[in-house]
Design an enzyme around this catalytic site. Structure first.
Site, PDB file in Angstrom:
ATOM      1  N   ASP A  99       0.843  -1.210   0.000  1.00 25.74           N
ATOM      2  CA  ASP A  99       0.000   0.000   0.000  1.00 25.74           C
ATOM      3  C   ASP A  99       0.869   1.248   0.000  1.00 25.74           C
ATOM      4  O   ASP A  99       1.396   1.648   1.034  1.00 25.74           O
ATOM      5  CB  ASP A  99      -0.891   0.008   1.240  1.00 25.74           C
ATOM      6  CG  ASP A  99      -2.004  -1.004   1.122  1.00 25.74           C
ATOM      7  OD1 ASP A  99      -2.246  -1.750   2.087  1.00 25.74           O
ATOM      8  OD2 ASP A  99      -2.644  -1.059   0.062  1.00 25.74           O
ATOM      9  N   ASP A 148     -10.779  -4.936  -0.830  1.00 27.30           N
ATOM     10  CA  ASP A 148      -9.704  -4.496   0.047  1.00 27.30           C
ATOM     11  C   ASP A 148     -10.249  -3.581   1.144  1.00 27.30           C
ATOM     12  O   ASP A 148     -10.774  -2.508   0.855  1.00 27.30           O
ATOM     13  CB  ASP A 148      -8.685  -3.729  -0.815  1.00 27.30           C
ATOM     14  CG  ASP A 148      -7.508  -3.229  -0.028  1.00 27.30           C
ATOM     15  OD1 ASP A 148      -6.633  -2.615  -0.638  1.00 27.30           O
ATOM     16  OD2 ASP A 148      -7.469  -3.452   1.199  1.00 27.30           O
TER      17      ASP A 148
HETATM   18  C1  DX5 Z   1      -6.311   0.690   3.220  1.00 33.74           C
HETATM   19  C2  DX5 Z   1      -5.426  -0.292   2.482  1.00 33.74           C
HETATM   20  C3  DX5 Z   1      -5.801  -1.706   2.785  1.00 33.74           C
HETATM   21  C4  DX5 Z   1      -5.627  -2.057   4.239  1.00 33.74           C
HETATM   22  C5  DX5 Z   1      -6.309  -3.360   4.527  1.00 33.74           C
HETATM   23  O1  DX5 Z   1      -6.123   1.954   2.658  1.00 33.74           O
HETATM   24  O2  DX5 Z   1      -5.529  -0.117   1.084  1.00 33.74           O
HETATM   25  O3  DX5 Z   1      -5.004  -2.614   2.007  1.00 33.74           O
HETATM   26  O4  DX5 Z   1      -4.252  -2.162   4.519  1.00 33.74           O
HETATM   27  O5  DX5 Z   1      -6.214  -3.570   5.900  1.00 33.74           O
HETATM   28  P1  DX5 Z   1      -7.413  -4.271   6.673  1.00 33.74           P
HETATM   29  O6  DX5 Z   1      -7.544  -5.629   6.039  1.00 33.74           O
HETATM   30  O7  DX5 Z   1      -6.898  -4.339   8.098  1.00 33.74           O
HETATM   31  O8  DX5 Z   1      -8.621  -3.423   6.487  1.00 33.74           O
END
Ligand code: DX5
Length: 214
Positions: free
Chosen positions: A36, A173
């Site tokens: 990310d 996501d």
């Molecule tokens: C949020 C990111 C996601 C996040 C997912 O902006 O794009 O990839 O890291 O994390 P969880 O699964 O904990 O929501």
């Protein structure tokens, strides 16, 4: 291209950055790893860039999620790392011509191209280019942080996208865990990004397996 199987893609945003290589090693049973990349401008958080990605050693395909306002300026440096996939956000480019330019820039580097839409962005905003990308990322949280609550309302977009694009890989996501994963899969998603539900537990292998069998 939808492969017919459900891919599990841990997001390292929730990992312990003080032991990043060990964290990456702990999810070796996953299918992809998501990176990310956040600029503190498109999203209210800054994460990491090429120096961190360059340091990661893994056999898993790297999936770069660009949460940045100027993806055109960032793509080439990630192409040089031979990553598997680069996804940009539809919200930062106006119009299909510019989106096509970004898709072509990614494809020219031999990398798969994905386009992401935030919870409030309708599927119609990207329908003009969905036949040209390798993946649609439907965000189930507002991007910027891990550990947020899953937004059920986006499932309708996933159902619509699966119905209209049966062969497109659809990634979800944000807030994906063993409770929300079945909803994502039932709606038609075949690539699940998971941060906290994997890196937030000790037994990552089991967490990945539980998501795969959700
Ligand atoms: C949020 C990111 C996601 C996040 C997912 O902006 O794009 O990839 O890291 O994390 P969880 O699964 O904990 O929501």
């Amino acid at each position: 291209m939808s492969l017919g199987k459900i891919l599990i893609t841990p997001s390292i945003l929730s990992a312990d950055f003080g032991h990043l290589q060990q964290e990456v090693d702990s999810v070796a049973s996953a299918d992809w790893i998501q990176l990310d990349v956040m600029d503190g401008h498109f999203v209210p958080n800054i994460s990491f860039g090429v120096p961190v990605v360059r340091g990661i050693k893994t056999k898993l395909p790297l999936d770069v999620h660009l949460m940045v306002s100027n993806p055109a300026d960032r793509i080439d440096e990630f192409l040089a790392l031979k990553v598997h996939q680069i996804t940009f956000h539809a919200e930062v480019v106006t119009g299909d011509a510019e989106r096509r330019r970004l898709i072509a820039q990614i494809h020219k580097g031999g990398t798969k191209a994905g386009i992401a839409i935030n919870p409030e962005t309708p599927l119609a905003a990207v329908s003009g280019v969905l036949s040209e990308v390798d993946l649609l990322l439907v965000m189930s949280v507002h991007p910027g942080f891990g550990g947020q609550k899953f937004i059920d309302a986006v499932l309708e977009k996933v159902r619509e996208a699966r119905q209209r694009y049966p062969d497109l890989m659809i990634q979800m996501d944000g807030g994906v865990d063993t409770e929300t994963a079945p909803k994502c899969i039932a709606a038609g998603a075949d690539n699940l990004v998971a941060g906290n539900s994997v890196f937030g537990v000790k037994d990552r292998k089991k967490a990945i397996q539980d998501l795969r069998c959700a």
